[in-house]
Every structure is written in C-alpha cells, then in structure tokens.
Design a protein around this motif. Structure first.
Motif, mmCIF file in Angstrom:
data_model
loop_
_atom_site.group_PDB
_atom_site.id
_atom_site.type_symbol
_atom_site.label_atom_id
_atom_site.label_comp_id
_atom_site.label_asym_id
_atom_site.label_seq_id
_atom_site.Cartn_x
_atom_site.Cartn_y
_atom_site.Cartn_z
ATOM 1 N N ARG A 160 0.862 -1.189 0.000
ATOM 2 C CA ARG A 160 0.000 0.000 0.000
ATOM 3 C C ARG A 160 0.893 1.232 0.000
ATOM 4 N NH1 ARG A 160 -4.929 -0.680 -1.266
ATOM 5 N NH2 ARG A 160 -5.516 1.195 -0.117
ATOM 6 N N PRO A 161 0.384 2.381 -0.464
ATOM 7 C CA PRO A 161 1.186 3.599 -0.342
ATOM 8 C C PRO A 161 1.554 3.869 1.122
ATOM 9 C CG PRO A 161 -0.649 3.974 -1.824
ATOM 10 C CD PRO A 161 -0.863 2.626 -1.201
ATOM 11 N N TRP A 162 2.787 4.236 1.349
ATOM 12 C CA TRP A 162 3.302 4.443 2.708
ATOM 13 C C TRP A 162 2.622 5.633 3.382
ATOM 14 C CZ3 TRP A 162 7.319 1.954 5.496
ATOM 15 C CH2 TRP A 162 7.725 2.616 6.660
ATOM 16 N N ARG A 163 2.555 6.752 2.652
ATOM 17 C CA ARG A 163 1.927 7.949 3.240
ATOM 18 C C ARG A 163 1.111 8.659 2.160
ATOM 19 N NH1 ARG A 163 3.146 13.306 4.350
ATOM 20 N NH2 ARG A 163 5.275 13.236 3.593
ATOM 21 N N LEU A 164 -0.175 8.367 2.160
ATOM 22 C CA LEU A 164 -1.074 8.878 1.127
ATOM 23 C C LEU A 164 -1.050 10.390 1.001
ATOM 24 C CD1 LEU A 164 -4.503 7.029 1.230
ATOM 25 C CD2 LEU A 164 -2.838 7.107 -0.633
ATOM 26 N N GLU A 165 -0.971 11.080 2.154
ATOM 27 C CA GLU A 165 -1.054 12.555 2.117
ATOM 28 C C GLU A 165 0.111 13.196 1.367
ATOM 29 O OE1 GLU A 165 -0.253 11.758 6.158
ATOM 30 O OE2 GLU A 165 -1.104 10.220 4.867
ATOM 31 N N SER A 166 1.183 12.424 1.182
ATOM 32 C CA SER A 166 2.331 12.992 0.458
ATOM 33 C C SER A 166 2.047 13.103 -1.036
ATOM 34 C CB SER A 166 3.570 12.126 0.665
ATOM 35 O OG SER A 166 3.430 10.890 -0.020
ATOM 36 N N MET A 167 1.022 12.411 -1.495
ATOM 37 C CA MET A 167 0.774 12.332 -2.933
ATOM 38 C C MET A 167 -0.299 13.309 -3.402
ATOM 39 S SD MET A 167 0.914 8.172 -3.074
ATOM 40 C CE MET A 167 0.544 7.942 -4.794
ATOM 41 N N VAL A 168 -0.018 13.958 -4.521
ATOM 42 C CA VAL A 168 -1.005 14.808 -5.190
ATOM 43 C C VAL A 168 -0.985 14.389 -6.659
ATOM 44 C CG1 VAL A 168 -1.668 17.163 -5.798
ATOM 45 C CG2 VAL A 168 -0.558 16.725 -3.598
ATOM 46 N N ALA A 169 -2.151 14.044 -7.184
ATOM 47 C CA ALA A 169 -2.198 13.456 -8.527
ATOM 48 C C ALA A 169 -3.113 14.233 -9.462
ATOM 49 C CB ALA A 169 -2.666 12.000 -8.431
ATOM 50 N N MET A 170 -2.758 14.202 -10.732
ATOM 51 C CA MET A 170 -3.623 14.806 -11.762
ATOM 52 C C MET A 170 -3.172 14.331 -13.139
ATOM 53 S SD MET A 170 -1.842 18.480 -11.267
ATOM 54 C CE MET A 170 -1.523 17.924 -9.589
ATOM 55 N N PRO A 171 -4.099 14.222 -14.099
ATOM 56 C CA PRO A 171 -3.697 13.937 -15.471
ATOM 57 C C PRO A 171 -3.285 15.235 -16.170
ATOM 58 C CG PRO A 171 -6.093 13.938 -15.314
ATOM 59 C CD PRO A 171 -5.573 14.297 -13.955
ATOM 60 N N GLU B 115 -9.296 4.288 -5.792
ATOM 61 C CA GLU B 115 -9.065 3.097 -4.968
ATOM 62 C C GLU B 115 -8.152 3.365 -3.786
ATOM 63 O OE1 GLU B 115 -7.872 -0.199 -7.345
ATOM 64 O OE2 GLU B 115 -9.944 -0.600 -7.976
ATOM 65 N N HIS B 116 -7.163 4.232 -3.996
ATOM 66 C CA HIS B 116 -6.220 4.509 -2.911
ATOM 67 C C HIS B 116 -6.626 5.728 -2.081
ATOM 68 C CE1 HIS B 116 -3.213 1.492 -3.973
ATOM 69 N NE2 HIS B 116 -3.462 1.786 -5.230
ATOM 70 N N GLY B 117 -7.612 6.484 -2.570
ATOM 71 C CA GLY B 117 -8.029 7.689 -1.854
ATOM 72 C C GLY B 117 -7.008 8.817 -1.942
ATOM 73 N N LEU B 118 -6.434 8.996 -3.147
ATOM 74 C CA LEU B 118 -5.425 10.046 -3.339
ATOM 75 C C LEU B 118 -6.060 11.428 -3.391
ATOM 76 C CD1 LEU B 118 -3.162 8.751 -6.241
ATOM 77 C CD2 LEU B 118 -2.924 8.377 -3.791
ATOM 78 N N ARG B 119 -5.264 12.442 -3.069
ATOM 79 C CA ARG B 119 -5.680 13.798 -3.372
ATOM 80 C C ARG B 119 -5.545 13.961 -4.873
ATOM 81 N NH1 ARG B 119 -3.580 17.426 1.439
ATOM 82 N NH2 ARG B 119 -1.776 16.126 1.098
ATOM 83 N N TYR B 120 -6.659 14.254 -5.534
ATOM 84 C CA TYR B 120 -6.714 14.123 -6.982
ATOM 85 C C TYR B 120 -7.449 15.281 -7.620
ATOM 86 C CZ TYR B 120 -7.338 11.642 -11.453
ATOM 87 O OH TYR B 120 -7.300 11.270 -12.764
ATOM 88 N N PHE B 121 -6.855 15.846 -8.666
ATOM 89 C CA PHE B 121 -7.498 16.900 -9.448
ATOM 90 C C PHE B 121 -7.827 16.322 -10.826
ATOM 91 C CE2 PHE B 121 -4.468 19.880 -6.958
ATOM 92 C CZ PHE B 121 -5.309 19.874 -5.848
ATOM 93 N N PRO B 122 -9.015 15.760 -10.986
ATOM 94 C CA PRO B 122 -9.352 15.111 -12.263
ATOM 95 C C PRO B 122 -9.746 16.128 -13.336
ATOM 96 C CG PRO B 122 -11.203 14.972 -10.759
ATOM 97 C CD PRO B 122 -10.117 15.700 -10.023
ATOM 98 N N ILE B 123 -9.969 15.622 -14.529
ATOM 99 C CA ILE B 123 -10.502 16.474 -15.596
ATOM 100 C C ILE B 123 -11.811 17.080 -15.098
ATOM 101 C CG2 ILE B 123 -11.576 16.380 -17.894
ATOM 102 C CD1 ILE B 123 -9.406 14.351 -18.674
#
Lengths: 212, 467
Positions: B51-62, B93-101
């Motif tokens: 699993r991701p070690w520390r989810l809050e460290s991740m910020v995702a976007m396409p 699925e992982h509950g990332l901080r995500y900025f989608p389209i």
C-alpha cells in the motif's frame, strides 16, 4: 529484477552523442499502461520509414535500411555502443524497458544522463562507462569487424575484446551487488521500515507543515 | 570549516540512513503523480500486495494526455483515454488527493504543485517526470524519477540515492529590459552544455536570479535538467515567502511563523564550497533562440546559425551537421531569417500567469502573421486560465488570432492531439527541441513567451525588444 552477471554479446554501434529518451521510445508509445510491448518500437522514428503508432504490427512496417539496428550484421546484438550523454531528457523508464525487451542488456558509453542511468539498474540493464578514447577505439573496431563481440564480466568489472584486451570499468559497489543478485530495491528498503518511521516521527515534531 | 550549501542542508535533513559506501536512504516529502509514469507503479504495488506508505504525500492529476480543445468533455484517442481513466481508478481506490478532468485546479503537475502550496521550501519533491527540477525554485530538493522509483516512493516514502556534486551557477548583474528567465537559462545551457550539469545538483544564484519572480525562478530550475542536472534550486527569500503565503496547502498562523523561521535558513552559507562554480554576466545576455535539436544549440536572436566546419570536435561536428539537416537550416543563416509555421505558448517551463502576461503585452492590438498556420496558448493550469481570463488576456490572444486552450502539457511533447507536422518550424516556449519531440519531423525552436509572441506576429524570429 533480472540479475546481471556475465554477458557475451554482439555489439551494435549507435554513433551519435546526446541520444535522448524521446528518440529511444517516442511519446505516443508512453500511453500504454503496461511494462511490455515497447521493444518493437525502440528507436521507432529512426528504425522505420513510416510513422509509428501504438498497436501497429511492426513486422509489416518499412524498416530504414540505413539504421544499424536493421542491418543483418547486427541482428541479435545485446550490447549497444553509444556516445556521450546517452539517455538524456525525459525520465521515462519506458526507454529502458524498450532496450531490454529488444534484447539490449548493456549500453557502453563515455557518459549517461543521470535519470536514465538510475532507471537502467531497475531493469537489470547495465550502463557501462568507459573513457571516451576507449569508446572511440571500440567504435572503429566494431565497424571494421563484422560479428564483433564483447564479453562483459560484472563481478570482475572487465570488458574483454576479441583481441584479448581487458578493459576495466568502475561501478558503485551497492549497485553492483544489487545487479549481481537481481535484488528488489523496495524489499531492501523495507528492511529499514523502523528507521523510516523513527525519522518520520522526529520530522513531524520539527516540521509538521511537511506532513499536510 | 566550510559552511553548508543549500543542497547539503536539504540532503542532511532528509537522510534516514547512510551505509558505509555512501548509499543513502532519502525521505521524500511530496510525491506528484500523473497518468503516464504511474500506472505500472500502481500495478507493481498491487502485484506485491503493498500500500502507499503515506497517502497525504501524494497529489495526482492527469496532464500529459489531456486534450486542450475548449470545453472538451472526452478524450477521443482510446489509448490516451484508458491511461487517464486508469489514474482515475487508482486515485479512487487509494483515496489520493486528486485533481481530475473538470476540476479547475487541474493542470501541469509542475504548475499546480507550487500554485497549491503543495511545494514548500525545505521539502524533497519527486515526480515521474524530469521537469520536477522546477520545484527547486522554492529552496526544495526536487528531481525527476523513473517508474520503478515512483513505485519505490509509493511503497517506502524513500529513495535510494547517492549524493550528487554541487554546482553554483551565479548570474551577476541585472538583465537588460526584455530579457527573461528563459533567456537566462538558455544562455546557461549554451555555456555549460546539455551534459554540463550531469552528476550535479545546481544552485542558481546571483543578482539576476534574486531579481526574478517565482515564475521566473521556476522557469530557470525547470530547465536544469536540460543542462543534465537532475535538480536545480534557488535559496529562499522574501519573494519565495510572499508567493507561498495563504496558498491552500501552506501552513497557517503560528505554524506559518515557525515554518518561516526554518525556511530562512535555506540558503548556502557564505563560506560554503561548491565542486564547481560557473558565472555569467546578466548584462550581456540577449534574447535566445535554439536552432538545433539539443537545448545547448542556442544563439542570440541577433546572431547566426553556427558553421559545423568551425567545430574541432568530430562528434560535436557530426551532431551539428545532423541537427542542421533535420532542421532544414544552413550554416551562417541569420536567426531572424528562420520562417515559422506554428507557435506554442505554454508548458511547465512557461505556462504561468506571468508568461501569459508577457506574451499578451507584445501581442496586444496586433495580428498573427498570415504564414503562421496555428498559434496556441495553453495555460499551465485551470487557475492560470481563470486568472488570465479575469485580466482579459484570453481576448487579447483571440483577437490577434491565437487559439485559447484548456490546460495541459499539450504541444510540449505532443502526446495529445496538439502536434507539429513533418518539416514545420515552431517557436515554442517549452523545454526540449529534440527530434520529433513536438511531432515526428517537427522542428522546434525554444524561446521565451515574449519572443514566441513577437515571432507569431512577424512570421519569423525577431528581437521582441525592438519589435
């Protein structure tokens, strides 16, 4: 990761400096969500005369007869001889995957770009640095002698030429160990999970804003 | 005893452990994620049950594959669409901080990270993208990684690293009016070469760097990788702090004060020693234009294309000849005689609000030249786009004949539908002029936003300062 020990391989020369990862695997193939399927598109724009797109049957595409990888004398090569700053540009590990899938297990060059260099070890591809004068001599030898092969011995840190010359090379001991054993980096790092947690706990006190 | 460089300070505060051979485990504070280099890493996690070690460290976007057509709702290319949808699924699925389209905050990771305050001084910042060096502008240690390392950071929050050597690039004096951060960094690359920074972390300093806005500093650090350096960085000062304050991810109140005290230390000590020091005189840097297929192949706008016959090194000479053949150019041609087909303003190098303002200031009230088939403006993020529209910049561009687009990486690497046709010359504010980078057979010339704007109006390169 596949281990790398000893490689006796046919050498294919790519006589140009600053070969970038866009050239090694063009962007349209990066749309794949898989780790495989890149080999047929290695150097796609140099290797074929038409424009390549994902999903094409590369066996039916017109090859560029001028490009070394297409020439019969270099078929089956597993060692790529290159010039300065090989693998510069984009961080795409797909470049390493494409080389590996094509059958290249070792790239010899005077220098490599940092990210490509790091990525190579993750797939068991050896980026081998030799002095620029040595690489120059190897280029001349490869072009003069069809079927030119080299033997790379990672444990001994040597490259053996057909004439019997032994060329030594340097490699970081940790990377060498990982490559020889085919170790998984993540597994190695997780052995220190307690230290990572202890670091985190300390940092949360010192700089809580880093954990937002 | 020698003092510490900024790089030393950032390195030391992130060391989890070091083994006897100098191999270190470095802690990663921020992990930016996009659709192209992450799917195989997420798959790796899944296959190994991690699993991701520390989810809050991740910020995702396409950003790489996303269309830029105004108001687009779907991605026509099914392969691109699947890649973006895969990130959607992984984020969910992982509950990332995500900025989608569709999220106004979405854009190019290297524009959005700083804009959100997700990039902070003193951080280690990584992303599966070589232009992660951008974030070093904030006194952070930021560098690009491959997909295996993306998976490694996800699983362990660390990277196995060896310390690089430290280089100081000091740009003394003040630039002449109309000379921008892009011209400074292209001049630096022209000086040290595209591999000049290999094995180094570069700190940019000197009066000309200090005088830059954060947008300008990001442009400079962004292209550290084009000089071969994985990381570029700039010391923290009031300009840095003013940019960060009140951004969504930035600390607030008492924590802000504590952070500022710590951030004030993020500079090289006066007696710090670098492994290499390069100095440039800002007063002598004119606007720059690349003529070849490597960012080091660069000339002053008032100059001429160099003659390979004058180059002593045979490998370099061969590279120059190959580049001129690919570019369809001849030795000794004036740079201003290069005719253009398309113009691209955008990218993680020059897609920020200040870049759009600089281009609009040149364009205002004028028209794109008839020989330009297409002139694109692609804001670096939804928020940059929104700000530009509030200032009326979109109307300036549209009235001149530019297309005003949705945010994304776009024609910088042409993974989406925005691309050059074979043989076309493009004035581009992006970062790479490699063969085929902007489309197979396309011919890229890297310039600043003001220079791209002026070139669009003239139809060929001109000195934006006197145009």
């Amino acid at each position: 990761m596949q281990a790398f020990n000893r490689l006796d391989g046919l050498v294919v020369p790519l006589d140009r400096a600053n070969v970038d990862t866009d050239a090694i695997i063009p962007k349209q193939f990066l749309k794949s969500i898989k780790r495989t399927g890149f080999g047929p598109h290695l150097f796609d724009e140099w290797r074929y005369l038409d424009h390549g797109e994902p999903g094409m049957d590369c066996a039916r595409r017109p090859p560029n007869p001028e490009f070394n990888l297409n020439q019969s004398r270099y078929q089956g090569a597993s060692i790529l001889l290159a010039r300065e700053n090989f693998g510069c540009g984009s961080s795409r590990e797909h470049a390493v995957w494409a080389l590996d899938e094509f059958g290249i297990r070792c790239v010899i060059a005077p220098s490599f770009a940092d990210i490509f260099f790091t990525n190579s070890f993750k797939s068991g591809l050896l980026p081998l640095r030799l002095p620029v004068e040595t690489v120059d001599r190897l280029f001349k030898a490869v072009m003069a002698q069809p079927g030119y092969r080299l033997t790379v011995d990672l444990l001994a840190q040597t490259v053996l030429t057909p004439q019997g010359a032994v060329l030594g090379f340097q490699i970081d001991p940790f990377r060498k160990e990982c490559l020889l054993n085919g170790w998984d980096d993540i597994e190695l790092t997780l052995r220190h999970a307690d230290e990572i947690r202890a670091y985190e706990a300390r940092r949360r006190q010192q700089a809580p804003w880093l954990f937002s | 005893m020698a003092g510490k460089t900024l790089y030393d300070k950032l390195w030391d505060t992130h060391l989890v452990r070091t083994d006897s051979g100098g191999t270190a485990l470095l802690y990663i504070d921020r992990h930016l994620v996009h659709e192209v280099t992450s799917p195989q890493a997420f798959e790796g996690l899944q296959l190994t049950g991690r699993r991701p070690w520390r989810l809050e460290s991740m910020v995702a976007m396409p950003d790489h594959n996303t269309p830029t057509d105004p108001g687009f709702t779907t991605i026509a290319d099914p392969v691109s669409r699947l890649q973006v949808e895969t990130l959607d699924v992984n984020a969910r699925e992982h509950g990332l901080r995500y900025f989608p389209i569709g999220d106004v905050r979405r854009g190019i990771v290297h524009v959005v990270g700083p804009e959100q305050g997700a990039t902070l001084p003193g951080m280690t910042v990584v992303c599966g993208d070589s232009h992660t060096s951008t974030h070093g502008a904030f006194g952070a240690l930021a560098f690009g990684i491959g997909t295996s390392e993306v998976e490694h950071v996800m699983a362990t929050q660390c990277l196995i690293q060896k310390k690089s050597r430290a280089m100081l690039v000091r740009v003394d004096g003040r630039t002449r009016p109309g000379v921008t951060a892009k011209d400074i960094v292209l001049a630096i690359i022209g000086r040290i070469g595209t591999a000049g920074g290999t094995g180094y972390a570069i700190e940019f300093g000197g009066d000309a760097i200090r005088a830059l806005s954060m947008e300008g500093r990001m442009t400079v650090c962004n292209m550290a990788i084009e000089a071969g350096a994985r990381a570029g960085m700039i010391a923290v000062d009031d300009t840095t702090l003013a940019y960060i304050k009140d951004r969504p991810f930035a600390p607030q109140g008492e924590e802000w004060d504590r952070a500022v005290t710590a951030w004030r230390e993020l500079h090289s000590d006066p007696n710090a020693e670098f492994d290499q020091v390069v100095t440039l005189d800002a007063t002598t840097i004119p606007p720059q234009v690349t003529w070849g297929t490597s960012p080091e192949m660069v000339a002053a706008v008032g100059g001429r294309i160099p003659d390979p016959a004058q180059e002593a090194d045979p490998v370099k000479r061969d590279g120059m000849e190959r580049a001129l053949r690919y570019m369809g150019l001849r030795p000794n041609m004036p740079i201003t005689s290069i005719k253009l087909d398309r113009v691209f303003i955008g990218s993680c190098t020059n897609g920020r609000i200040e870049d759009l303002r600089a281009a609009a200031a040149v364009i205002k009230g004028r028209k794109v030249a008839p020989n330009i088939k297409q002139a694109l403006v692609v804001p670096g993020s939804g928020l940059v786009k929104q700000q530009a529209e509030a200032e009326g910049l979109d109307r300036v561009f549209s009235a001149a004949g530019f297309e005003w687009r949705e945010p994304g990486c776009s024609m910088c690497l042409a993974m989406n539908a925005d691309r050059l046709l074979p043989g076309e010359h493009c004035a581009s504010t992006s970062n790479r002029n490699f063969e085929g980078r902007q489309g197979q057979g396309g011919r890229t010339h890297l310039v600043s936003p003001a220079m791209a704007a002026a070139a669009a109006l003239a139809g060929h390169f001109v000195d934006a300062r006197i145009f």
